[in-house]
Every structure is written in C-alpha cells, then in structure tokens.
Design an enzyme around this catalytic site. Sequence first.
Site, short mmCIF file in Angstrom:
data_model
loop_
_atom_site.label_atom_id
_atom_site.label_comp_id
_atom_site.label_asym_id
_atom_site.label_seq_id
_atom_site.Cartn_x
_atom_site.Cartn_y
_atom_site.Cartn_z
N CYS A 97 8.10 1.33 -0.75
CA CYS A 97 7.41 1.49 -2.05
C CYS A 97 6.39 0.54 -2.19
O CYS A 97 6.94 -1.02 -2.36
CB CYS A 97 8.21 1.53 -3.21
SG CYS A 97 7.27 2.01 -4.59
N HIS A 217 3.67 4.91 -12.26
CA HIS A 217 2.26 4.06 -12.60
C HIS A 217 1.03 5.25 -13.06
O HIS A 217 1.28 6.13 -12.92
CB HIS A 217 2.01 3.66 -10.96
CG HIS A 217 1.53 4.57 -10.25
ND1 HIS A 217 2.37 5.43 -9.47
CD2 HIS A 217 0.16 5.03 -9.59
CE1 HIS A 217 1.63 6.25 -8.78
NE2 HIS A 217 0.27 6.02 -8.86
N GLN A 219 -3.48 4.98 -13.46
CA GLN A 219 -4.76 4.35 -12.60
C GLN A 219 -5.85 4.01 -13.88
O GLN A 219 -5.86 4.59 -14.76
CB GLN A 219 -5.08 5.22 -11.52
CG GLN A 219 -4.27 5.76 -10.74
CD GLN A 219 -4.85 6.38 -9.43
OE1 GLN A 219 -5.79 6.20 -8.82
NE2 GLN A 219 -4.06 7.68 -9.26
ZN LIG Z 1 8.79 1.56 -6.22
#
Ligand SMILES: [Zn+2]
Length: 388
Positions: A97, A217, A219
């Site tokens: 990752c 996450h 952006q």
């Molecule tokens: Zn990760």
Amino acid sequence: MTPDDVTPESVTGNRANEDGVGRLLPTPQQTSLADDRQILFFSTAENPPVPGIDHRDLPARPDDSATRVRRDPQIGDWVMIAPARQERTYKPPRRMCPLCPDPSGRSSEVPADDYDVVVFENRFPSLAAAHAGSGFRLPDRPGDLMVEAPGHGRCEVVCFSSDHEGSFSGLTPERARLVVDVWSQRTDDLLARDGVEEVFCFENRGEEIGVTLTHPHGQIYAYPFRTHRTETMLRAASTHRAQTGSDLFESILAGELSSGERILVQTAHTAAFVPFAARWPAEVHIYPLRHVRRLSELTDDEADDLARVYLMVLRAYDALYGRPLPYIASWHQYRADSAEGYLHAELFSVRRSADKLKYLAGSESGRDAFVTDKTPEDVAADLREVMA
Ligand SMILES: [Zn+2]
C-alpha cells in the site's frame, strides 16, 4: 507564483482573522519525496510524527506536456487529458500500500513511522503542468474550435489516517476536525496560486466508485478553469439574485429548514438535508448555518460542529444497508471575493438499494438528465432512522 514554487510562507496556515479566515489553521511540516514532489505532515499532537527520507528510485516527474486540457467546443467545458494515469497503482496488496507509513522509506509514498494526516502531490496527476510559470491563464481565443493548453494545476492526495483498515466515518471528531483544517489550509494555499480557478476537495470511497486504493484517503484538484457544475450553480445564483434580490444558497437552506421534510440534522451551526431535487441515491447536502465561502472562514466552534455533522452523515451511510456505503463527498468552496457561492458539502452514493447499484445510463450519461427511483423525502426518512 507557480504551484511548484513553494516557500515556507505559502504553506503557513496561521492566517487567522486576515482575509476572512476565521480560525488558526495548522502549519504542516513539509519535505520532498524522491522525485521532488512535496509532502506535508499535519498534526495536532505535541510530539507530531517526524517525516523520514524517501529512498526510492523514482522516475522523474512528468513534464509540462504530460497533461493537457482541451476545450470542448460544443459546450465550452474543459477536458483533462492525462495518459500517464494509465500506469497508476491499481489495487495493490496490503503490504504494497503506497499510503501506509513506511519507516524504511523504500515502499510507500509516506516515509515515516506514523502520521496523523498527510498530503502529497499525486504521482499520477490529472493536472501536472506545475511549471507553466507565473501569470498562467487558459487561452480564450473565441471562435477557435481546437483550444489546447498545458494541464496547469495540481493534484494532491490526502491520507485521513495511517490505519489501512480505517475509514473517514471511523475517525474521532478531533481527527475529522483536523482533516477539515487540512482541507482549509490546502484550499487557501492553492487558491492563492497563479492560474488556479477552482479548488476541489473530495473523497471517493468504495470499489463501486472506482477506488483503486482502499486506504482511507481523499484528493484535492486545483483546476485552471471553473468546472461545469460550479459554473452552472454560480450562474443560477446570479440569476436568482437578479430575479429575487436574495442569495440562492441562503434561500435553499432557509427553505429546507422551514419545511423540515428532508432535514436529517440541525445543530447549533450546521444543517444536513436531502436536497429537494436529489439526483443521486442517498444524496445529502451539508451547510454551515452562517454564510461563508470556504472552510477556512469557519470559526473553531463552527468547524468542530461541521466535522461532527459530517461524521454523523457518514455513519448513517454505513448503517443504511449494514455495510460500508460507496460514496462521493464533494466540497464546494469559493474565493472570499466571489460574487456568489456558499460553502457546502454534497455527498451521494452509487448504491440505490442493498443489492443494486445506480448506473449512469442513457439519460444520465447521454443527456445529464437524472432519473431517480426513490423520492428525496423517503431517502431522508430512511437516513433519519439510522442516524445516531
Ligand atoms: Zn495502507
């Protein structure tokens, strides 16, 4: 100043009470990755995680010709062309990752033991022409049917947590507030740059949305143009003002609050509701009650409250079908001197029932005319039921 021309001042967020900024924003620790991309570490801890060194042997960053924008002569919208994105990381195994912290600095984008919230320039950006120089403006050239320009702008990745298995909805209110502050700081920094017309903070969550990395996450895109949706909304606001003398977004919020039919939650400073003409499944809009243009104008209390309501909506999303709901969270922010505009978030899903996805088919994709199979009032009732 170009997006790449970063000075300590340009990443200093401590501009409270200047230029309409409503609170102190965090100042990140910044360093560079092996290919010279900028990485920013944000924390509220007294002993924040320390950035390490990126030891990877990365290819050089794409040059100004790697991304282009072309104007669609039929409707005037700009299209981003970024062939290098074909090479981007696609569903890597967990040990690979790129968003997990990596103290060795050899296998991830984040060379550190740990982090709270980290932001870095996207390695596979849609807009990468960072060196177009100061004073960049997209060409206008009326009548020209083939207008093309460098893809000026910047694309950033925001990691909400170092926990690979985490999600935004699982963040503590304090961490969610830090993310709100990070969005605020990044928006103000990027909006101040030459040639940036619009800054868009967003999160795509779920493989159904097309997410290629499961690590939590979002952006940020800094566009050199005003996007279609923003342009359309601001034009509607201007028409509304000319016709009624009032602010469109204030009127929408007041209308939803007084009707109450589609309200999910109203707190001291924030309201969340399903919009009257929702286009997407589980569509929810979140507004601060005080009219501000962008996140950095919120006071501490307002930002805390917004983060809490945002978490409530995301948790209701995950409770709706008893499993994580794929969603897009899309923030609308404007410059302080914008004639129209009201800070708000628009969230929606592509899941229309426990076992069915909403596909953008003929009417939606071919005409941008949405069909929805559930009334916004029923959507609001369902979400209210699962709201903690
Ligand atoms: Zn990760």
